[in-house]
Scaffold this motif. Structure first.
Motif, mmCIF file in Angstrom:
data_model
loop_
_atom_site.group_PDB
_atom_site.id
_atom_site.type_symbol
_atom_site.label_atom_id
_atom_site.label_comp_id
_atom_site.label_asym_id
_atom_site.label_seq_id
_atom_site.Cartn_x
_atom_site.Cartn_y
_atom_site.Cartn_z
ATOM 1 N N PHE A 85 31.880 35.178 37.892
ATOM 2 C CA PHE A 85 32.872 34.113 38.003
ATOM 3 C C PHE A 85 32.365 32.854 37.298
ATOM 4 C CE2 PHE A 85 34.862 36.354 41.619
ATOM 5 C CZ PHE A 85 36.199 36.097 41.360
ATOM 6 N N ASN A 153 37.217 28.220 48.300
ATOM 7 C CA ASN A 153 38.385 28.065 47.431
ATOM 8 C C ASN A 153 38.138 27.067 46.306
ATOM 9 O OD1 ASN A 153 40.005 29.884 48.922
ATOM 10 N ND2 ASN A 153 40.429 28.286 50.438
ATOM 11 N N ASP A 155 35.480 26.057 42.741
ATOM 12 C CA ASP A 155 34.584 26.555 41.704
ATOM 13 C C ASP A 155 33.507 25.502 41.453
ATOM 14 O OD1 ASP A 155 35.885 29.018 41.069
ATOM 15 O OD2 ASP A 155 37.440 27.866 40.039
ATOM 16 N N LYS A 246 36.382 40.791 33.494
ATOM 17 C CA LYS A 246 36.711 39.361 33.480
ATOM 18 C C LYS A 246 38.209 39.119 33.617
ATOM 19 C CE LYS A 246 36.861 38.663 28.428
ATOM 20 N NZ LYS A 246 36.327 37.834 27.323
ATOM 21 N N ASP A 250 40.118 37.261 38.697
ATOM 22 C CA ASP A 250 41.041 36.365 39.400
ATOM 23 C C ASP A 250 41.703 37.034 40.601
ATOM 24 O OD1 ASP A 250 40.522 34.266 37.768
ATOM 25 O OD2 ASP A 250 42.324 34.447 36.545
ATOM 26 N N ARG A 251 41.670 38.369 40.645
ATOM 27 C CA ARG A 251 42.350 39.085 41.737
ATOM 28 C C ARG A 251 41.458 39.245 42.972
ATOM 29 N NH1 ARG A 251 45.153 44.422 39.690
ATOM 30 N NH2 ARG A 251 46.136 44.163 41.743
ATOM 31 N N VAL A 253 40.343 37.587 45.428
ATOM 32 C CA VAL A 253 40.517 36.290 46.072
ATOM 33 C C VAL A 253 39.652 36.113 47.321
ATOM 34 C CG1 VAL A 253 42.835 35.930 45.178
ATOM 35 C CG2 VAL A 253 42.534 37.185 47.309
ATOM 36 N N SER A 306 41.852 41.801 48.933
ATOM 37 C CA SER A 306 42.119 40.948 47.769
ATOM 38 C C SER A 306 43.241 41.519 46.917
ATOM 39 C CB SER A 306 40.851 40.807 46.923
ATOM 40 O OG SER A 306 39.841 40.108 47.614
ATOM 41 N N THR A 310 46.907 39.691 46.217
ATOM 42 C CA THR A 310 47.429 39.330 44.892
ATOM 43 C C THR A 310 48.691 40.117 44.552
ATOM 44 O OG1 THR A 310 45.847 40.902 43.906
ATOM 45 C CG2 THR A 310 45.221 38.574 43.961
ATOM 46 N N LYS A 317 44.823 33.041 43.374
ATOM 47 C CA LYS A 317 43.760 33.098 42.367
ATOM 48 C C LYS A 317 42.398 33.009 43.041
ATOM 49 C CE LYS A 317 41.973 30.715 38.263
ATOM 50 N NZ LYS A 317 42.114 29.551 37.368
ATOM 51 N N ALA A 318 41.476 33.831 42.569
ATOM 52 C CA ALA A 318 40.134 33.854 43.141
ATOM 53 C C ALA A 318 39.314 32.678 42.641
ATOM 54 C CB ALA A 318 39.434 35.158 42.782
ATOM 55 N N HIS A 319 38.291 32.319 43.417
ATOM 56 C CA HIS A 319 37.349 31.267 43.041
ATOM 57 C C HIS A 319 35.930 31.759 43.273
ATOM 58 C CE1 HIS A 319 40.467 28.147 42.611
ATOM 59 N NE2 HIS A 319 41.053 28.746 43.641
#
Length: 338
Positions: A85, A153, A155, A246, A250-251, A253, A306, A310, A317-319
Motif C-alpha cells: 500500500f 482509515n 494513509d 496493485k 483498494d479492495r 478495505v 473486504s 467493496t 476504498k482501502a487504506h
C-alpha cells in the motif's frame, strides 16, 4: 534449540543474494512495464521457492520448526501486503514512471533486507541476553496495533518526512526523471534526480516496517535463522506481488484492521511468554500451531469481508493505515470539535 551450520547459513544467504541479483539485472537490462502475466509468473515462482524451502526445512529439522517457519512467513507476507500500500502511495506521490518502478522496488527490497538483517541480529542478541525484551517487544506490538486500528482509515503522509524535506532543501535535484538515473549532469553540474528522493522515502518506510515486523516474527519463533528466512522469502516476492495486486489493493478495505488484530495477538503472545519465563511457569503460553491458525483465520475473514464490502459498496476504498494521524486530518478534527 535449532542448530544451523555455517554452511547452511551461507547457502541460504547465497540463494537470497542470487535471487536479488537476478531482479537487479532484469531491472537494469530491460526496464519495462510489468504486465499481469509476467507478474503472475514471478509471484508463483517466489511463493514456490518459499514453500519448497519450508518443506525442505521441515523435513530436515522437524515439523515444529517447519511450522514456525510457515507461521513466520505468513506473518511477514501479510505485513508485506500493507507495505505494498505504502509503495503504491510513494509511486503515485512522486509520479514514478512505470518502466522504472521495477528498479525502485528492487532497491527497496534490498534496503529492507539489509535493515531487517541488522534488526534480526540485534533482536536475537537482546532476547538471548534479557528475557524482559519479550515484554518490551510485546508492548511495542500492542501499541502499534492500537495506533494502526485508530488510524486504519488513513494513509501515511509520505512527504511529511524530515529526511525528505531536508534532502529537497539541501541537495540539487532535477525536476524530471532522467532515464531512470539517480545521478545526472545538467549544464556540467552534477545533480540528483527525483529517483533519489523516492529511494529515501522507500528506505524510511522500510525502517518503520522493520521495527514492527521483526518483533512480530519473533513472536512466533525465537530462532534467528527462521526469522531471517521468513523475512527474506516474504520480501523476495514483493516486487512481483506489487505489479500483480496493485490494482486490487483498494479492495482490501479491512486489511489494516486485520493486521492490527494480528499484531495485538502476537504482542499478547510475547507478553504471556515473558510472564511464563520470568513470573510463573503456571502462566499459559500460546503454541505456534495455534498462532498459525489464528493468523490464517484472521487473514481469511478480512479478505472475504473486504471483497463483500467493496461488492456492496463500490465507493469503499482501502487504506494502508498509519501509526499517527496526518496533520491536516488532526487539524480538521480539532476544528470540528471546537
Amino acid at each position: 534449540m535449532l542448530e544451523i551450520s555455517g554452511l547452511t547459513w551461507a547457502v541460504t544467504i547465497g540463494l537470497v543474494v542470487a535471487l536479488l541479483a537476478l531482479d537487479l539485472v532484469l531491472a537494469a537490462v530491460r526496464p519495462h512495464r510489468i504486465g499481469f502475466r509476467e507478474a503472475t509468473a514471478w509471484s508463483v515462482f517466489y511463493v514456490g521457492v518459499a514453500v519448497a524451502f519450508g518443506v525442505w526445512f521441515a523435513m530436515t529439522y522437524g515439523g515444529d520448526f517447519g511450522t514456525q517457519y510457515f507461521a513466520g512467513y505468513i506473518v511477514e507476507k501479510s505485513l508485506s501486503v500493507d507495505n505494498l500500500f505504502v509503495f503504491v502511495i510513494i509511486m503515485t506521490t512522486f509520479a514514478v514512471p512505470e518502466e522504472h518502478q521495477h528498479k525502485v522496488l528492487t532497491f527497496g527490497i534490498v534496503l529492507a533486507l539489509i535493515m531487517r538483517a541488522i534488526f534480526i541480529a540485534l533482536g536475537a542478541t537482546l532476547l538471548s541476553l534479557f528475557s524482559f525484551m519479550f515484554l518490551l517487544f510485546g508492548l511495542l506490538l500492542v501499541y502499534t496495533a492500537v495506533q494502526m486500528f485508530r488510524h486504519r482509515n488513513e494513509d501515511p503522509d509520505v512527504e511529511d518526512n524530515a529526511v525528505i524535506r531536508s534532502a529537497r532543501r539541501v541537495l540539487p535535484i532535477t525536476d524530471e526523471y532522467v532515464g531512470g538515473r539517480i545521478v545526472t549532469r545538467v549544464d556540467g553540474r552534477r545533480m540528483l534526480t527525483p529517483l533519489f528522493i523516492v529511494l529515501i522515502a522507500i528506505g524510511s518506510i522500510d525502517l518503520l516496517f522493520a521495527l514492527d515486523s521483526i518483533p512480530a516474527v519473533f513472536g512466533v519463533t525465537e530462532e534467528a535463522y527462521i526469522v531471517f528466512a521468513a523475512n527474506a522469502f516474504a520480501l523476495l516476492g514483493l516486487r512481483a506481488l506489487f505489479f500483480l495486486v496493485k490494482g486490487l489493493l483498494d479492495r482490501l478495505v479491512y486489511l489494516s484492521m486485520g493486521l492490527s488484530i494480528i499484531l495485538a495477538f502476537i504482542g499478547a503472545k510475547l507478553i504471556l511468554h515473558w510472564a511464563h519465563v520470568d513470573l510463573s511457569p503456571s502462566v499459559p503460553e500460546i503454541s505456534t500451531p495455534v498462532s498459525l491458525g489464528v493468523i490464517v483465520v484472521v487473514l481469511a475473514v478480512v479478505t472475504v469481508a473486504s471483497l463483500a464490502k467493496t461488492r456492496s459498496d463500490p465507493t469503499a476504498k482501502a487504506h494502508a493505515g498509519s501509526l499517527r494521524a496526518r496533520k491536516h486530518v488532526a487539524a480538521d478534527q480539532e476544528r470540528g470539535g471546537a
